[in-house]
Design a protein around this motif. Structure first.
Motif, PDB file in Angstrom:
ATOM      1  N   ILE A   1       0.793  -1.167  -0.010  1.00 23.33           N
ATOM      2  CA  ILE A   1      -0.006   0.022   0.014  1.00 23.33           C
ATOM      3  C   ILE A   1       0.773   1.402   0.009  1.00 23.33           C
ATOM      4  CG2 ILE A   1      -1.587   1.396   1.299  1.00 23.33           C
ATOM      5  CD1 ILE A   1      -2.947  -1.145   2.178  1.00 23.33           C
ATOM      6  N   ILE A   2       1.843   1.261   0.928  1.00 26.65           N
ATOM      7  CA  ILE A   2       2.763   2.345   0.908  1.00 26.65           C
ATOM      8  C   ILE A   2       3.601   2.730  -0.201  1.00 26.65           C
ATOM      9  CG2 ILE A   2       4.444   1.452   2.156  1.00 26.65           C
ATOM     10  CD1 ILE A   2       5.045   3.774   3.651  1.00 26.65           C
ATOM     11  N   LEU A   3       3.908   1.597  -0.904  1.00 27.73           N
ATOM     12  CA  LEU A   3       4.537   1.615  -2.176  1.00 27.73           C
ATOM     13  C   LEU A   3       3.699   2.027  -3.407  1.00 27.73           C
ATOM     14  CD1 LEU A   3       7.251  -1.184  -1.744  1.00 27.73           C
ATOM     15  CD2 LEU A   3       7.815   1.583  -1.550  1.00 27.73           C
ATOM     16  N   GLY A   4       2.455   1.647  -3.301  1.00 18.55           N
ATOM     17  CA  GLY A   4       1.596   1.675  -4.341  1.00 18.55           C
ATOM     18  C   GLY A   4       0.686   3.000  -4.561  1.00 18.55           C
ATOM     19  N   VAL A   5       0.511   3.588  -3.418  1.00 20.09           N
ATOM     20  CA  VAL A   5      -0.300   4.871  -3.293  1.00 20.09           C
ATOM     21  C   VAL A   5       0.573   5.937  -3.377  1.00 20.09           C
ATOM     22  CG1 VAL A   5      -2.149   6.304  -1.860  1.00 20.09           C
ATOM     23  CG2 VAL A   5      -2.061   3.665  -1.918  1.00 20.09           C
ATOM     24  N   PRO A   6       0.627   6.936  -4.375  1.00 16.54           N
ATOM     25  CA  PRO A   6       1.627   8.094  -4.372  1.00 16.54           C
ATOM     26  C   PRO A   6       1.545   8.869  -3.394  1.00 16.54           C
ATOM     27  CG  PRO A   6       0.603   7.486  -6.579  1.00 16.54           C
ATOM     28  CD  PRO A   6      -0.182   6.895  -5.769  1.00 16.54           C
ATOM     29  N   GLN A   7       0.436   9.317  -2.884  1.00 15.04           N
ATOM     30  CA  GLN A   7       0.348  10.527  -1.855  1.00 15.04           C
ATOM     31  C   GLN A   7       0.902   9.862  -0.491  1.00 15.04           C
ATOM     32  OE1 GLN A   7      -3.258  12.839  -1.608  1.00 15.04           O
ATOM     33  NE2 GLN A   7      -2.908  12.953   0.607  1.00 15.04           N
ATOM     34  N   ILE A   8       0.528   8.684  -0.270  1.00 10.57           N
ATOM     35  CA  ILE A   8       0.894   8.095   1.059  1.00 10.57           C
ATOM     36  C   ILE A   8       2.638   8.015   0.987  1.00 10.57           C
ATOM     37  CG2 ILE A   8       1.193   6.086   2.432  1.00 10.57           C
ATOM     38  CD1 ILE A   8      -1.916   5.677   1.876  1.00 10.57           C
ATOM     39  N   ARG A   9       2.969   7.495  -0.188  1.00 10.97           N
ATOM     40  CA  ARG A   9       4.434   7.143  -0.425  1.00 10.97           C
ATOM     41  C   ARG A   9       5.452   8.534  -0.308  1.00 10.97           C
ATOM     42  NH1 ARG A   9       4.081   5.063  -4.896  1.00 10.97           N
ATOM     43  NH2 ARG A   9       4.882   6.953  -6.461  1.00 10.97           N
ATOM     44  N   VAL A  10       4.729   9.718  -0.679  1.00 13.07           N
ATOM     45  CA  VAL A  10       5.203  11.021  -0.588  1.00 13.07           C
ATOM     46  C   VAL A  10       5.323  11.598   0.716  1.00 13.07           C
ATOM     47  CG1 VAL A  10       5.076  13.312  -1.518  1.00 13.07           C
ATOM     48  CG2 VAL A  10       5.191  11.459  -3.075  1.00 13.07           C
ATOM     49  N   GLU A  11       4.286  11.411   1.385  1.00 18.77           N
ATOM     50  CA  GLU A  11       3.846  11.845   2.843  1.00 18.77           C
ATOM     51  C   GLU A  11       4.944  11.017   3.719  1.00 18.77           C
ATOM     52  OE1 GLU A  11       0.178  11.546   4.023  1.00 18.77           O
ATOM     53  OE2 GLU A  11      -0.641  13.237   3.085  1.00 18.77           O
ATOM     54  N   GLU A  12       5.121   9.828   3.439  1.00 20.32           N
ATOM     55  CA  GLU A  12       6.113   9.292   4.429  1.00 20.32           C
ATOM     56  C   GLU A  12       7.416   9.376   4.111  1.00 20.32           C
ATOM     57  OE1 GLU A  12       4.777   8.340   7.120  1.00 20.32           O
ATOM     58  OE2 GLU A  12       2.509   8.545   6.674  1.00 20.32           O
ATOM     59  N   GLY A  13       7.682   9.298   2.965  1.00 19.52           N
ATOM     60  CA  GLY A  13       9.069   9.437   2.663  1.00 19.52           C
ATOM     61  C   GLY A  13       9.747   8.103   2.724  1.00 19.52           C
ATOM     62  N   TRP A  14      11.140   8.337   2.498  1.00 23.54           N
ATOM     63  CA  TRP A  14      12.070   7.181   2.809  1.00 23.54           C
ATOM     64  C   TRP A  14      12.116   6.832   4.187  1.00 23.54           C
ATOM     65  CZ3 TRP A  14      16.185   6.376   6.025  1.00 23.54           C
ATOM     66  CH2 TRP A  14      16.403   7.640   6.614  1.00 23.54           C
ATOM     67  N   VAL A  15      11.573   7.301   5.008  1.00 20.37           N
ATOM     68  CA  VAL A  15      11.623   6.928   6.556  1.00 20.37           C
ATOM     69  C   VAL A  15      10.628   5.914   6.856  1.00 20.37           C
ATOM     70  CG1 VAL A  15      11.603   7.728   8.901  1.00 20.37           C
ATOM     71  CG2 VAL A  15      12.905   9.209   7.266  1.00 20.37           C
ATOM     72  N   GLY A  16       9.377   6.334   6.409  1.00 25.95           N
ATOM     73  CA  GLY A  16       8.276   5.595   6.565  1.00 25.95           C
ATOM     74  C   GLY A  16       8.312   4.487   5.668  1.00 25.95           C
ATOM     75  N   ILE A  17       8.837   4.392   4.559  1.00 27.35           N
ATOM     76  CA  ILE A  17       8.914   3.219   3.570  1.00 27.35           C
ATOM     77  C   ILE A  17       9.891   2.484   4.269  1.00 27.35           C
ATOM     78  CG2 ILE A  17       9.819   2.348   1.321  1.00 27.35           C
ATOM     79  CD1 ILE A  17       8.764   5.048   0.158  1.00 27.35           C
ATOM     80  N   ALA A  18      10.995   2.628   4.700  1.00 25.83           N
ATOM     81  CA  ALA A  18      12.145   1.985   5.354  1.00 25.83           C
ATOM     82  C   ALA A  18      11.679   1.340   6.722  1.00 25.83           C
ATOM     83  CB  ALA A  18      13.341   2.826   5.567  1.00 25.83           C
ATOM     84  N   SER A  19      10.715   1.987   7.372  1.00 25.62           N
ATOM     85  CA  SER A  19      10.205   1.362   8.511  1.00 25.62           C
ATOM     86  C   SER A  19       9.389   0.245   8.437  1.00 25.62           C
ATOM     87  CB  SER A  19       9.435   2.420   9.433  1.00 25.62           C
ATOM     88  OG  SER A  19      10.392   3.580   9.684  1.00 25.62           O
ATOM     89  N   VAL A  20       8.591   0.292   7.327  1.00 24.96           N
ATOM     90  CA  VAL A  20       7.573  -0.725   7.090  1.00 24.96           C
ATOM     91  C   VAL A  20       8.320  -1.887   6.524  1.00 24.96           C
ATOM     92  CG1 VAL A  20       5.556  -1.444   5.559  1.00 24.96           C
ATOM     93  CG2 VAL A  20       5.494   0.868   6.811  1.00 24.96           C
ATOM     94  N   VAL A  21       9.260  -1.569   5.497  1.00 24.86           N
ATOM     95  CA  VAL A  21       9.854  -2.716   4.819  1.00 24.86           C
ATOM     96  C   VAL A  21      10.908  -3.297   5.942  1.00 24.86           C
ATOM     97  CG1 VAL A  21      11.741  -2.990   3.235  1.00 24.86           C
ATOM     98  CG2 VAL A  21      10.157  -1.459   2.555  1.00 24.86           C
ATOM     99  N   TRP A  22      11.524  -2.762   6.865  1.00 27.41           N
ATOM    100  CA  TRP A  22      12.083  -3.424   7.815  1.00 27.41           C
ATOM    101  C   TRP A  22      11.156  -4.067   8.959  1.00 27.41           C
ATOM    102  CZ3 TRP A  22      16.676  -4.735   8.997  1.00 27.41           C
ATOM    103  CH2 TRP A  22      17.008  -5.168  10.252  1.00 27.41           C
TER     104      TRP A  22
END
Length: 530
Positions: free
Chosen positions: A145-166
């Motif tokens: 979801i975080i990688l597929g929804v552009p607005q959420i991906r931009v809002e959370e940035g690399w910090v949010g993406i890294a946290s979910v992937v980890w």
């Protein structure tokens, strides 16, 4: 000592570990992954299943796996600490345009899962494996979801993406760890006792029950996180009126919209347009408070044009880096207006705490602001008092923010009360948003210091001849003598007071009563034409 067969050991017999040392002196090789710590050739029989020597820790690979888990826990805890600090002060390169609570919640889940895995490391069970697989699937969905929804991906940035992937990686790793330890436990039981042990002691059953309950709670939390993230992805499809503009070196975006056609001076230079009304919201999004009423005044012809914006963290605007003061917000508005090509002149209209922001803006645009309209405004003394800068309020906001990713109130509103996307972004449920909670927390943290200093400076800078209108709540004035005195003091921020009205029976949001709307619209018309 009584052996497995129920007889005492004779003096000529030795324990397996003693035999091992004797064998080592006779040429046995040292322990490794194949020979293990208690090699079978050094033993004269099987051990009791309850013997402490029967343990998966005999395997070097199992101990290495545990050390790896401790390393992952250390990394996760350091990351968790950085995210906790970033809620209050944005470290370099770690700023996100979202609330900051999202990635903190996933990292907390990761740290908790690693602790559970280490606490029950030597007691693997099927329930823990099943719950672990479910948790991994849910986190994998969140990552998609975080990688597929552009607005959420931009809002959370690399910090949010890294946290979910980890978090997803750790959940998969823990499932593999449970199965590997179960295999090691089985191997050692077969080697040292002659068979796989199928029974459990009372202590082990208690441990299995505890880990099952804890894992069930963690899965419930993951389900709530996934449901909230799904709700956010649906809300992201609601397009804002107007446009969003990058400000502060393109670090975040703020939303700005203008209604009505601007009509500047005529070609002969003799004509002139009425000033544009510039709205500043109060404690919530302006779209749910002042904007509908001002739009009705626009339709009635009282004003020709108006603009409104969302402060950072409100409605369609991103969160700003921390710390963020009222003066910084006023600068963001100035930048957005410049990018939109809006030059004024302005009549600033605000309510509640929005008056702090509009007064600072007016002091920084002395020649563009032709009028100030305050609706039951907040006095600067309250920034350090019980209303805004209170430490207890700050802790409450922080606690609400920490649990906001679970979406308990938002999910209940969507399922049982029919709350829509508009309700959650700009309506009556907007206060539940993690972004707005973060904005209010930022407001709380700097209110007694930075914001209070900025608004006091604004009072000294403000031009005395600027026309001023103050409309106060009769309910608030009667309730508190202090509030009444503060309203009177605010009516003197310039020397050109056109009117100060106190509307009886009107609440803090004065425009919610018929008499309040009549007074506000009448005074607004007088101010824009003064």
């Amino acid at each position: 000592m009584v052996s497995l067969w129920g007889r005492k050991r004779s003096d000529s017999e030795t324990e397996p570990h003693e035999q091992y040392h004797q064998g080592e002196e006779q040429g046995y090789r040292g322990p490794d992954e194949r020979t293990r710590l208690l090699p079978p050739e050094a033993s004269r029989g099987y051990l009791d299943p309850d013997d402490p020597a029967v343990s998966p820790y005999n395997l070097w690979s199992i101990r290495a796996l545990r050390a790896l888990s401790l390393g992952f826990l250390a990394i996760s805890f350091v990351w968790w600490t950085f995210l906790l600090v970033s809620i209050f002060v944005s470290p370099p390169l770690m700023y996100t345009r979202g609330s900051g609570f999202f990635e903190f919640s996933y990292t907390t889940l990761t740290v908790g899962y690693l602790l559970i895995g280490l606490l029950f490391f030597a007691i693997p069970s099927k329930p823990m494996t099943i719950w672990g697989i479910i948790l991994a699937v849910l986190l994998l969905v969140d990552m998609c979801i975080i990688l597929g929804v552009p607005q959420i991906r931009v809002e959370e940035g690399w910090v949010g993406i890294a946290s979910v992937v980890w978090a997803t990686f750790i959940s998969i790793y823990n499932v593999v760890q449970i199965r590997f330890v179960a295999w090691g436990k089985k191997e050692e039981e077969e080697r040292l006792t002659g068979r796989e042990e199928t029974r459990r002691s009372l202590r082990e059953w208690v441990a299995v029950l505890a880990e099952t309950i804890i894992m069930a709670i963690m899965v419930i939390i993951a389900i709530l996180l996934t449901a909230t993230l799904t709700l956010r992805s649906r809300d992201a499809s609601l397009a804002p009126p107007g446009k969003r503009y990058y400000v502060d070196g393109e670090r975040y975006q703020v939303h700005l919209a203008c209604v009505g056609n601007f009509t500047g001076p005529a070609e002969d230079g003799k004509g002139s347009a009425l000033p544009t009304v510039l709205l500043e919201g109060g404690e919530g999004p302006v779209e749910h408070s002042l904007q509908p009423f001002i739009h009705q005044a626009y339709r009635n012809g009282t004003i020709d044009r108006y603009c409104y914006w969302d402060r950072p963290g409100f409605a369609w605007s991103d969160n700003a880096p921390s710390p963020h003061s009222a003066g910084m917000a006023a600068d963001a508005l100035s930048e957005a207006l410049a990018l939109a090509g809006e030059e004024g002149p302005w009549v600033v209209v605000s309510a509640g705490i929005g008056s702090i922001y509009s007064r600072i803006f007016a002091s920084r645009h002395l020649f563009e602001v032709q009028g100030i309209f305050l609706i039951d405004p907040l006095h600067e003394d309250e920034l350090g008092g019980t209303r805004i800068g209170n430490p207890g309020r700050g802790f409450t906001l922080w606690a609400r923010g920490i649990i906001s990713p679970l979406g308990l109130d938002r999910l209940a509103g969507a399922i049982f009360k029919g709350r829509t996307r508009e309700d959650r972004i700009v309506g009556r449920s907007a206060y539940q948003s993690g972004k707005l909670i973060k904005a209010q927390l930022q407001e709380n943290l700097v209110a007694p210091s930075m914001s209070a200093s900025e608004v006091r400076s604004a009072r000294n800078i403000q031009m005395p001849r600027t026309p001023l209108v103050v409309v106060s709540s009769g309910v608030e004035v009667r309730r508190s003598e202090k509030w009444a005195n503060q309203q009177q003091d605010l009516s003197r921020i310039t020397d050109n007071l056109l009117a100060w009205d106190t509307v009886k029976a009107a609440p803090h949001e004065v425009w919610k009563t018929l008499r309040g709307r009549e007074v506000i619209e009448k005074r607004l018309g007088q101010l824009v034409r003064s």
